[in-house]
Enzyme design. Structure first.
Site, PDB file in Angstrom:
ATOM      1  N   CYS A   7      -3.623   7.969   7.390  1.00  0.00           N
ATOM      2  CA  CYS A   7      -4.238   6.639   7.303  1.00  0.00           C
ATOM      3  C   CYS A   7      -3.336   5.606   7.991  1.00  0.00           C
ATOM      4  O   CYS A   7      -2.179   5.868   8.270  1.00  0.00           O
ATOM      5  CB  CYS A   7      -4.405   6.208   5.857  1.00  0.00           C
ATOM      6  N   THR A  58       0.849  -1.194   0.000  1.00  0.00           N
ATOM      7  CA  THR A  58       0.000   0.000   0.000  1.00  0.00           C
ATOM      8  C   THR A  58       0.886   1.245   0.000  1.00  0.00           C
ATOM      9  O   THR A  58       1.845   1.348   0.747  1.00  0.00           O
ATOM     10  CB  THR A  58      -1.033  -0.003   1.147  1.00  0.00           C
ATOM     11  N   HIS A 117      -5.845  -0.819   4.455  1.00  0.00           N
ATOM     12  CA  HIS A 117      -5.452   0.597   4.477  1.00  0.00           C
ATOM     13  C   HIS A 117      -6.712   1.398   4.796  1.00  0.00           C
ATOM     14  O   HIS A 117      -7.526   1.648   3.915  1.00  0.00           O
ATOM     15  CB  HIS A 117      -4.897   0.968   3.088  1.00  0.00           C
TER      16      HIS A 117
END
Lengths: 294, 161
Positions: B28, B22, B45
């Site tokens: 995040c 990711t 994620h």
């Protein structure tokens, strides 16, 4: 040793600002823009007209009927939306060079700039501010200084990062300490050379709110906040990461609480998905692939 | 082969050739879980701490939020034969902009939400690289369960978690 003379010398070789975008910037200040004026601006660039139709028919607008002409696009989307598309299409050339000082990916700066423009739109909607092409444009242009400064940041990256880490200052402040000039000042200088409208130039110069003058115009605060929110969202982050200062007074000014910020990020996620066609303006092939991926 | 996980997405795999990745975690959080016995792993994620913000969105896309995404990540791994007590858990992201901790703190809240869920469910975090103002990319190798974090920057420093 200060790099300022070297940096300023590099401005002498600044290419001209793309003509179509230049002429569109002038229209931003006019309360009314006629279809004739828009046609005049884009008629010399068939690629832009093609872009307008492509974007008008994309998920970005989600119109139910297909648009076949510039005239139809203007009727259905309105002047402000059309101005955004023309400026975004016209400005791509500016962003086509890689900026390795900030982004490993060739299109990193373009993607961050488009994101910030979209974020200004999302914020304007959340704050019930008029959704004007000026805000979008300021978001798109806020980091143009990085185009020129990249080369110098690349040379001195470790020293800049050391200042960020040891003194706990923002990446922009560290640029100023190490290079003698930062990317926001640099962008302001470029905007001056390119004869941008004053509001736009000031939004570029002060978008990190490091001078009191920054607080004279909500547009500047909006671009600042949009930029910060894009960093938090995370996609297309550069080597400067999130090393910029969050000023709570800006949140207070717009009456935003943390929950509002969360909602804005949520809305931005959808807007970001739908706007893949704008990212794709830079290198159409890549854009199609990305649009399909989403 | 790389499986890319976008914002508010997850990927789960038991294919040895897969590396789940990711890109660009800001505030995040990326959660990687792995069962070394059956070699099943997954990477989530998520963007925000709590689906009460928008229940509809949470139902539509559970991976948007910690409280809906994390249980989903575990369940999907269970369906490939993983067991909870064997899971290795690694976490990265949750960065913040500079300034006081009182504002713009979605990164911290994202991390707090994860800790709360894990505490409630007796899940231990093995290793983590969270906070600061760094942008990170996270990798999970399905063959080995190894997790790497790359700090985005000129060195592209890669650390193994």
């Amino acid at each position: 040793m200060s790099l300022v003379p070297q940096v300023l010398r590099s401005l002498k070789n600044l290419p001209p600002f793309p003509m179509v975008a230049q002429r569109t910037l002038v229209l931003l200040n006019k309360p009314e823009v006629s279809i004739q004026e828009l046609v005049e601006v884009v008629k010399f660039d068939p690629a832009i007209t093609a872009n307008i139709l492509r974007i008008s028919n994309s998920a970005y607008f989600g119109l139910r009927r297909e648009i076949h002409s510039l005239h139809q696009a203007l009727l259905l989307l309105g002047t402000q939306e059309l101005l955004k598309i023309i400026i975004a299409s016209g400005a791509t050339r500016l962003f086509s060079a890689p900026t390795p000082g900030y982004f490993a990916e060739r299109q990193g700066l373009w993607r961050h700039s488009v994101s910030c423009a979209l974020m200004v739109d999302v914020l304007s909607r959340e704050l019930s501010l008029p959704d004007q092409a000026t805000g979008f444009t300021a978001g798109l242009m806020h980091d143009i200084g990085k185009i020129v400064l990249s080369l110098f940041v690349e040379q001195k990256f470790h020293e800049i990062m050391e200042v960020v880490e040891q003194q706990g200052v923002s990446f922009q402040a560290a640029e100023k300490i190490i290079l003698g000039v930062d990317h926001a000042e640099m962008g302001g200088e470029m905007a001056r050379i390119w004869d941008f409208p004053d509001r736009l130039r000031l939004a570029i110069t002060y978008h990190h709110l490091d001078k009191p003058e920054a607080y004279t115009d909500d547009l500047i605060l909006l671009v600042y906040l949009a930029d910060i929110l894009c960093l938090m969202f995370g996609q297309d982050l550069g080597s400067d990461g999130l090393a910029y200062t969050g000023y709570p007074e800006v949140l207070r000014h717009f009456h935003l609480r943390e929950r509002n910020l969360q909602r804005i990020l949520l809305q931005f996620g959808s807007a970001w998905d739908e706007a893949q066609i704008l990212f794709g303006l830079m290198g159409q092939q890549d854009g199609v692939q990305r649009a399909n991926r989403g | 082969m790389q499986l890319v996980v976008g914002v508010a997405e997850m990927r789960v795999s038991n294919q040895h050739e897969h590396v789940v990745i990711t890109h660009a975690l800001g505030s995040c959080i990326g959660v990687a879980i792995y069962d070394p016995l059956v070699k099943v792993g997954g990477l989530l994620h998520y963007m925000l701490p709590d689906s009460s913000l928008d229940v509809e969105k949470g139902r539509e896309n559970p991976c948007m939020f910690a409280d809906t995404g994390i249980p989903r990540l575990f369940r999907e791994c269970y369906s490939l034969g993983a067991l909870k007590h064997r899971m290795l858990v690694k976490v990265a992201g949750g960065s913040q902009v500079l300034g006081g901790p009182e504002h713009f703190n979605i990164g911290r809240r994202n991390y707090a939400a994860l800790r709360k869920i894990f505490l409630k469910n007796n899940v231990l975090i093995g290793r983590e690289d969270v906070g600061g103002s760094k942008a990170r990319t996270m990798y999970l190798e399905i063959a080995t369960g190894k997790v790497w974090v790359k700090v985005i920057g000129q060195n592209q420093t890669i650390i193994e978690l």
